[in-house]
Design a protein around this motif. Structure first.
Motif, PDB file in Angstrom:
ATOM      1  N   GLU A  93       0.840  -1.198   0.000  1.00 33.74           N
ATOM      2  CA  GLU A  93       0.000   0.000   0.000  1.00 33.74           C
ATOM      3  C   GLU A  93       0.869   1.238   0.000  1.00 33.74           C
ATOM      4  O   GLU A  93       0.585   2.226  -0.661  1.00 33.74           O
ATOM      5  CB  GLU A  93      -0.890   0.011   1.243  1.00 33.74           C
ATOM      6  N   ALA A  94       1.953   1.131   0.761  1.00 34.33           N
ATOM      7  CA  ALA A  94       2.834   2.296   0.844  1.00 34.33           C
ATOM      8  C   ALA A  94       3.430   2.623  -0.510  1.00 34.33           C
ATOM      9  O   ALA A  94       3.489   3.778  -0.917  1.00 34.33           O
ATOM     10  CB  ALA A  94       3.947   2.022   1.842  1.00 34.33           C
ATOM     11  N   ALA A  95       3.842   1.586  -1.184  1.00 29.99           N
ATOM     12  CA  ALA A  95       4.442   1.815  -2.501  1.00 29.99           C
ATOM     13  C   ALA A  95       3.413   2.414  -3.442  1.00 29.99           C
ATOM     14  O   ALA A  95       3.718   3.292  -4.240  1.00 29.99           O
ATOM     15  CB  ALA A  95       4.968   0.506  -3.050  1.00 29.99           C
ATOM     16  N   ALA A  96       2.193   1.922  -3.312  1.00 31.05           N
ATOM     17  CA  ALA A  96       1.146   2.453  -4.174  1.00 31.05           C
ATOM     18  C   ALA A  96       0.926   3.929  -3.883  1.00 31.05           C
ATOM     19  O   ALA A  96       0.722   4.729  -4.795  1.00 31.05           O
ATOM     20  CB  ALA A  96      -0.144   1.683  -3.945  1.00 31.05           C
TER      21      ALA A  96
ATOM     22  N   GLU B  41      -6.669   1.615  11.531  1.00 32.54           N
ATOM     23  CA  GLU B  41      -6.667   2.528  10.380  1.00 32.54           C
ATOM     24  C   GLU B  41      -5.678   3.668  10.568  1.00 32.54           C
ATOM     25  O   GLU B  41      -4.924   4.012   9.656  1.00 32.54           O
ATOM     26  CB  GLU B  41      -8.070   3.093  10.162  1.00 32.54           C
ATOM     27  N   ASP B  42      -5.716   4.251  11.761  1.00 36.09           N
ATOM     28  CA  ASP B  42      -4.770   5.341  12.051  1.00 36.09           C
ATOM     29  C   ASP B  42      -3.332   4.835  11.964  1.00 36.09           C
ATOM     30  O   ASP B  42      -2.428   5.526  11.484  1.00 36.09           O
ATOM     31  CB  ASP B  42      -5.023   5.901  13.458  1.00 36.09           C
ATOM     32  N   THR B  43      -3.150   3.615  12.446  1.00 35.54           N
ATOM     33  CA  THR B  43      -1.806   3.029  12.430  1.00 35.54           C
ATOM     34  C   THR B  43      -1.308   2.860  10.998  1.00 35.54           C
ATOM     35  O   THR B  43      -0.178   3.242  10.672  1.00 35.54           O
ATOM     36  CB  THR B  43      -1.819   1.662  13.146  1.00 35.54           C
ATOM     37  N   MET B  44      -2.166   2.313  10.150  1.00 31.82           N
ATOM     38  CA  MET B  44      -1.752   2.098   8.761  1.00 31.82           C
ATOM     39  C   MET B  44      -1.481   3.430   8.067  1.00 31.82           C
ATOM     40  O   MET B  44      -0.554   3.546   7.260  1.00 31.82           O
ATOM     41  CB  MET B  44      -2.832   1.312   7.992  1.00 31.82           C
ATOM     42  N   GLU B  45      -2.270   4.413   8.409  1.00 23.86           N
ATOM     43  CA  GLU B  45      -2.055   5.741   7.829  1.00 23.86           C
ATOM     44  C   GLU B  45      -0.685   6.278   8.246  1.00 23.86           C
ATOM     45  O   GLU B  45       0.058   6.845   7.438  1.00 23.86           O
ATOM     46  CB  GLU B  45      -3.173   6.671   8.295  1.00 23.86           C
ATOM     47  N   ILE B  73      10.404   8.461  13.192  1.00 24.44           N
ATOM     48  CA  ILE B  73       9.429   9.087  12.296  1.00 24.44           C
ATOM     49  C   ILE B  73       8.029   8.564  12.605  1.00 24.44           C
ATOM     50  O   ILE B  73       7.071   9.314  12.743  1.00 24.44           O
ATOM     51  CB  ILE B  73       9.790   8.824  10.813  1.00 24.44           C
ATOM     52  N   THR B  74       7.939   7.240  12.752  1.00 29.29           N
ATOM     53  CA  THR B  74       6.634   6.637  13.052  1.00 29.29           C
ATOM     54  C   THR B  74       6.083   7.141  14.371  1.00 29.29           C
ATOM     55  O   THR B  74       4.904   7.484  14.488  1.00 29.29           O
ATOM     56  CB  THR B  74       6.766   5.099  13.110  1.00 29.29           C
ATOM     57  N   ARG B  75       6.952   7.214  15.362  1.00 28.70           N
ATOM     58  CA  ARG B  75       6.481   7.643  16.678  1.00 28.70           C
ATOM     59  C   ARG B  75       6.030   9.102  16.651  1.00 28.70           C
ATOM     60  O   ARG B  75       4.981   9.440  17.211  1.00 28.70           O
ATOM     61  CB  ARG B  75       7.600   7.453  17.717  1.00 28.70           C
ATOM     62  N   ASN B  76       6.816   9.945  16.008  1.00 22.77           N
ATOM     63  CA  ASN B  76       6.440  11.364  15.935  1.00 22.77           C
ATOM     64  C   ASN B  76       5.119  11.554  15.184  1.00 22.77           C
ATOM     65  O   ASN B  76       4.267  12.335  15.601  1.00 22.77           O
ATOM     66  CB  ASN B  76       7.549  12.182  15.267  1.00 22.77           C
ATOM     67  N   LEU B  77       4.977  10.814  14.084  1.00 24.21           N
ATOM     68  CA  LEU B  77       3.725  10.917  13.330  1.00 24.21           C
ATOM     69  C   LEU B  77       2.551  10.398  14.152  1.00 24.21           C
ATOM     70  O   LEU B  77       1.456  10.960  14.125  1.00 24.21           O
ATOM     71  CB  LEU B  77       3.834  10.122  12.014  1.00 24.21           C
ATOM     72  N   SER B  78       2.808   9.326  14.900  1.00 23.03           N
ATOM     73  CA  SER B  78       1.747   8.749  15.724  1.00 23.03           C
ATOM     74  C   SER B  78       1.339   9.717  16.835  1.00 23.03           C
ATOM     75  O   SER B  78       0.157   9.865  17.136  1.00 23.03           O
ATOM     76  CB  SER B  78       2.197   7.424  16.333  1.00 23.03           C
ATOM     77  N   LEU B  79       2.340  10.368  17.433  1.00 14.42           N
ATOM     78  CA  LEU B  79       2.039  11.340  18.489  1.00 14.42           C
ATOM     79  C   LEU B  79       1.218  12.505  17.931  1.00 14.42           C
ATOM     80  O   LEU B  79       0.267  12.962  18.557  1.00 14.42           O
ATOM     81  CB  LEU B  79       3.335  11.881  19.107  1.00 14.42           C
ATOM     82  N   LYS B  80       1.612  12.924  16.740  1.00 15.51           N
ATOM     83  CA  LYS B  80       0.896  14.022  16.106  1.00 15.51           C
ATOM     84  C   LYS B  80      -0.561  13.622  15.853  1.00 15.51           C
ATOM     85  O   LYS B  80      -1.490  14.379  16.134  1.00 15.51           O
ATOM     86  CB  LYS B  80       1.588  14.360  14.779  1.00 15.51           C
TER      87      LYS B  80
END
Lengths: 286, 184
Positions: A93-96, B41-45, B73-80
């Motif tokens: 999905e990320a690549a997409a 969903e939020d996680t995948m985003e 990066i993931t943690r900062n985005l998740s916190l945001k």
């Protein structure tokens, strides 16, 4: 205030040095379940003993012809139905989502159907090929069902499993989307040969893994780059089954029909003193 | 695959880089984000945003170690994301772990000049004083927001042992902060 404090602590933790994060990550233990893998490996090994033989042919064209063929002395005839093989797209999905991201990769340009284009193995190409080789090396020596599930597996010129994987790959390439597939065949002796094909930016990157071929040569991994592809689904009466043909800067007037290709392959086969009963796919490079 | 190879793929602007990065780190990143967001969903985003962020950051950056870089990066985005969510998510792993840590961290006041970086510096010094295993224990609990059970499985300990060890570490941290001038 409490929320502010929580944010403050969270922010402070975010500022911690990377080395602590890395240290914590490295503590992650690998997956277990070796027992299960061993069991299915035994099953896979048994399977390898009984499945048929596929043949892969790679040729050079245009004054630099080199043939590397594996022949099957078996009597198996190719099946009538020969439409595609299997493929495993690597698109996530990320690549997409990143499909629209800027790409600095050089564009070799897949030209018109009958066109030709120059193939150059660039630095980027070697990075991709190295990556593919690493991926192939990551497979266990004894291929278990879990690995085979994502591959297009062929024997005796017919599909053993993974038809859908191939279909996805085929459709992706035709749609110009990046994709990857691993094709597995078996030698006469029953050793698996894996061919990984990665399609990206109108170019095909191919790495052949012969590391499990006990009767093979010293070169365990061979790489190719192509930028033209043609798929031929028609079965051949004499047992040739050509599925995919990849050209790179090839004189297409020589190979404007399946028959010509079959004839060429046969000639190569006779010259090399080997009998070929089935051919899964043919790569032709300059 | 080695991280250096993955970085090379990013430099080559090959989308394969994303695939390889995801196949190597997605499980870990998912955990980092999910422990904070508690929502798939939020996680995948966040993960998709992470990949995009890494894609944009490399090049020119050549992070070493890559794992920490992408985790951050993931943690900062998740916190945001967590902060932007209007509905407060209580009792998720992130809240629980931070609430554990709160009593041993000073409350920031208007007069206080301490900023998060200063606190991070002192916590970093404190971590240096711990054994490697305790450091990992601390980071897994309070940085990754892992559950006690997950940490126990990771470090092959009993859950009870992990809880006791964490309690001791928090006490040590509190003392350390007081010694450094942070009034808890």
């Amino acid at each position: 205030m409490m929320e502010r404090k929580k944010d403050w602590i969270a922010d402070a933790l975010s500022e911690l040095d990377d080395k602590y994060i890395d240290e914590a990550v490295e503590y992650v233990k690998p997956k277990k379940s070796f027992k299960y893998i061993k069991q299915i490996s035994v099953l896979a090994a048994c399977l390898l003993l009984f499945v048929g033989v596929g043949v892969a042919v790679r040729m050079g064209v245009g004054g630099n012809k080199t043939a590397s063929m594996e022949a099957s002395p078996g009597v198996a005839k190719p099946k009538e139905e020969t439409s595609a093989a299997a493929a495993a797209p690597m698109e996530t999905e990320a690549a997409a989502e990143l499909e629209a991201a800027p790409e600095a990769t050089e564009d070799a340009g897949l030209e018109e159907e009958q066109g030709m284009s120059q193939v150059t193995t660039t630095e980027n190409s070697s990075v991709i090929l190295d990556t593919m080789e690493s991926q192939l090396k990551a497979y266990p020596n004894e291929l278990d069902e879990e690995v085979l599930y994502d591959m297009y597996v062929c024997a005796h010129g017919s599909v053993v499993s993974g038809q859908k994987v191939w279909d996805v790959f085929y459709e992706s390439v035709n749609a110009g989307e990046n994709a990857q597939v691993e094709i597995m065949e078996y030698t006469v002796e029953g050793d698996p040969i894996i061919t990984s094909i990665h399609y990206e930016n109108d170019r095909f990157y191919i790495v052949v893994d012969s590391s499990r071929d006990t009767f093979g040569g010293n070169e365990k991994y061979t790489s190719y780059v192509y930028d033209y592809w043609k798929v031929i689904d028609e079965p051949q009466e004499d047992g040739f089954v050509l599925r995919t043909v990849h050209f790179a800067n090839a004189p297409l007037d020589v190979f404007d029909s399946e028959e010509d290709i079959v004839g060429y392959v046969r000639e190569q086969s006779e010259n090399s003193g080997m009998e070929i009963r089935t051919i899964l796919y043919v790569f032709i490079e300059n | 695959m080695e991280d250096t190879k993955i970085i090379e793929l990013f430099f080559a602007r090959s989308e394969m880089a994303i695939n390889v990065l995801a196949s190597k780190y997605e499980k870990l990143l998912y955990r980092v984000a999910f422990n904070i967001l508690n929502n798939r969903e939020d996680t995948m985003e966040c993960l998709n945003d992470t990949y995009l962020g890494v894609w944009n950051a490399i090049p020119p950056h050549r992070p070493n170690p890559l794992s920490a870089f992408v985790c951050k990066i993931t943690r900062n985005l998740s916190l945001k994301k967590y902060r932007s969510n209007t509905a407060a998510k209580r009792n998720n792993a992130f809240d629980v772990s931070l609430e554990e840590l709160e009593p041993c961290i000073p409350t920031p006041s208007a007069e206080s000049e301490w900023d998060a970086k200063e606190l991070a510096r002192v916590i970093g010094q404190f971590l240096e004083s711990l054994s490697a295993e305790n450091r990992v224990l601390f980071m897994r609990r309070y940085w990754f927001s892992d559950s006690i059970e997950d940490i126990a499985n990771l470090l092959h300990m009993r859950g009870n042992t992990v809880a006791v060890r964490l309690n001791r570490i928090r006490e040590q941290l509190k003392k350390y902060l007081e010694k450094e001038g942070f009034c808890v």
